[in-house]
Design a protein around this motif. Structure first.
Motif, mmCIF file in Angstrom:
data_model
loop_
_atom_site.group_PDB
_atom_site.id
_atom_site.type_symbol
_atom_site.label_atom_id
_atom_site.label_comp_id
_atom_site.label_asym_id
_atom_site.label_seq_id
_atom_site.Cartn_x
_atom_site.Cartn_y
_atom_site.Cartn_z
ATOM 1 N N UNK A 20 0.495 -2.822 1.030
ATOM 2 C CA UNK A 20 -0.122 -2.368 -0.227
ATOM 3 C C UNK A 20 0.669 -2.905 -1.417
ATOM 4 N N UNK A 21 1.976 -2.763 -1.350
ATOM 5 C CA UNK A 21 2.853 -3.257 -2.423
ATOM 6 C C UNK A 21 2.642 -4.756 -2.647
ATOM 7 N N UNK A 22 2.566 -5.500 -1.563
ATOM 8 C CA UNK A 22 2.397 -6.948 -1.664
ATOM 9 C C UNK A 22 1.049 -7.318 -2.276
ATOM 10 N N UNK A 54 2.299 -2.349 -11.483
ATOM 11 C CA UNK A 54 3.480 -2.773 -10.736
ATOM 12 C C UNK A 54 4.353 -1.574 -10.348
ATOM 13 N N UNK A 55 4.573 -0.673 -11.273
ATOM 14 C CA UNK A 55 5.442 0.476 -11.017
ATOM 15 C C UNK A 55 4.886 1.469 -10.032
ATOM 16 N N UNK A 56 3.569 1.470 -9.843
ATOM 17 C CA UNK A 56 2.956 2.425 -8.914
ATOM 18 C C UNK A 56 3.334 2.144 -7.465
ATOM 19 N N UNK A 57 3.747 0.915 -7.181
ATOM 20 C CA UNK A 57 4.109 0.564 -5.804
ATOM 21 C C UNK A 57 5.616 0.311 -5.676
ATOM 22 N N UNK A 58 6.383 0.802 -6.653
ATOM 23 C CA UNK A 58 7.833 0.712 -6.562
ATOM 24 C C UNK A 58 8.382 1.727 -5.571
ATOM 25 N N UNK A 265 4.465 -7.751 3.791
ATOM 26 C CA UNK A 265 4.549 -8.527 2.562
ATOM 27 C C UNK A 265 3.820 -9.858 2.704
ATOM 28 N N UNK A 266 4.016 -10.521 3.836
ATOM 29 C CA UNK A 266 3.351 -11.815 4.054
ATOM 30 C C UNK A 266 1.836 -11.647 4.210
ATOM 31 N N UNK A 267 1.427 -10.622 4.959
ATOM 32 C CA UNK A 267 0.000 -10.363 5.137
ATOM 33 C C UNK A 267 -0.678 -10.099 3.788
ATOM 34 N N UNK A 268 -0.047 -9.241 2.971
ATOM 35 C CA UNK A 268 -0.645 -8.874 1.691
ATOM 36 C C UNK A 268 -0.799 -10.057 0.759
#
Length: 319
Positions: A20-22, A54-58, A265-268
């Motif tokens: 999700x973050x990615x 950006x901050x929502x997924x920190x 991270x790579x998938x996203x």
């Protein structure tokens, strides 16, 4: 494409938050707006959609579970339910959707794509049962959880000179049982893909006892039988007393391993690139450490295959 959405569906798995973050940060980096759909397809129908910054997924990459939550949704299986979901997406100006989950989640992505709404699937399930990818998100973390349990149970098995049965998840796929059993040195591994004769397991246990072995560990995937059923059979057929441990949902939780964080991270990032290229109906995966993508319908038609060479090796090593 200006706006995309992301949701998680089905059983949670460690690494979903990394994905999700990615998706969110990769999309924002490329000038897109991102919206999170909460509670999976149920939230899609209910319109539980919120813009993510950006901050929502920190500070979520190290957390297990999913910050977007997950839920079952029978209504989404209907044409009316899916149309309602698309209406809510378009109400927010969302033009593409990343779906993180297992085969059931993939089927939802297929249905949306068939209705003209492009979706990309990311394999998120601890069972490692999605064709087209060597590993799914959460599998590595679940393995570490199970292996840690096997190591601790073996200490007790050794101390009390007993046979212990450990039941792990895997209704239709035995990857967790096979990989953890091999890594944990289990004397017997029972998986749905290779029905072992019960008599063979008893002979192996008796052979161990005859050479002075005083403890054993049996790992059984829930799709074969419950731990209690295996224990009952051993008692009735060979008068072998056992102790049973059912690991259950502990296998789904916990901080994701480095592998699952990197994989998510790579998938996203790859999923965002596919949507930027205007592609839909694709499933992301990893093959020989390369990120790949396939037609999602082809993936759903393929059966899951387990590494039977590993299974044969486990039997050779358990003599």
């Amino acid at each position: 494409m200006k706006r995309i959405g992301v949701l998680t569906s089905g059983g949670d798995s460690p690494g979903m938050n990394a994905a999700v973050r990615s998706v969110v940060r990769s999309a924002i980096y490329h000038g897109l707006e991102v919206y999170g759909v909460y509670q999976g397809y149920q939230g899609l129908i209910a319109g539980n959609i919120k813009k993510l910054e950006v901050g929502d997924v920190g500070d979520i990459i190290q957390r297990g579970g999913t910050m977007l939550y997950s839920a079952r949704c029978p209504e989404f299986k209907t044409e009316e339910g899916r149309q309602k979901g698309i209406e809510n997406l378009r109400k927010h100006g969302i033009e593409g959707l990343v779906v993180i989950g297992g085969d059931g989640s993939y089927m939802g992505a297929v249905k949306l794509t068939e209705l003209g709404f492009p979706c990309i699937g990311i394999p998120g399930t601890i069972d490692n049962d999605i064709p087209g990818t060597d590993f799914t998100l959460g599998f590595d973390t679940a393995l570490h959880t199970v292996i840690d349990a096997i190591d601790k149970i073996r200490d007790t098995a050794t101390s009390h000179e007993r046979t212990f049965i450990i039941e792990v998840m895997g209704r239709d796929a035995g990857d967790i049982a096979l990989w953890s059993g091999l890594a944990g040195g289990a004397e017997t591994i029972l998986i749905p893909e290779a029905k072992e004769e019960f008599s063979e397991m008893i002979e192996r246990l008796k052979s161990g006892l005859d050479r002075g072995k005083k403890h054993s560990v049996i790992v059984v995937a829930e799709g074969v039988a419950s731990g209690e059923e295996v224990a009952k059979q051993l008692k009735e057929a060979a008068n072998i007393d056992t102790r049973v441990t059912v690991l259950g949902h502990i296998q789904r939780g916990g901080s994701p391993t480095a592998m699952d964080r990197v994989l998510g991270s790579r998938f996203g990032g790859h999923a965002v690139q596919l949507l930027l290229q205007g592609k839909g109906g694709r499933a992301v995966g990893i093959r020989q450490n390369n990120i790949v993508d396939y037609d999602i319908m082809d993936i759903l038609k393929e059966p899951h295959h387990i590494n039977l060479d590993m299974y044969k090796l486990s039997k050779e090593l358990s003599i």
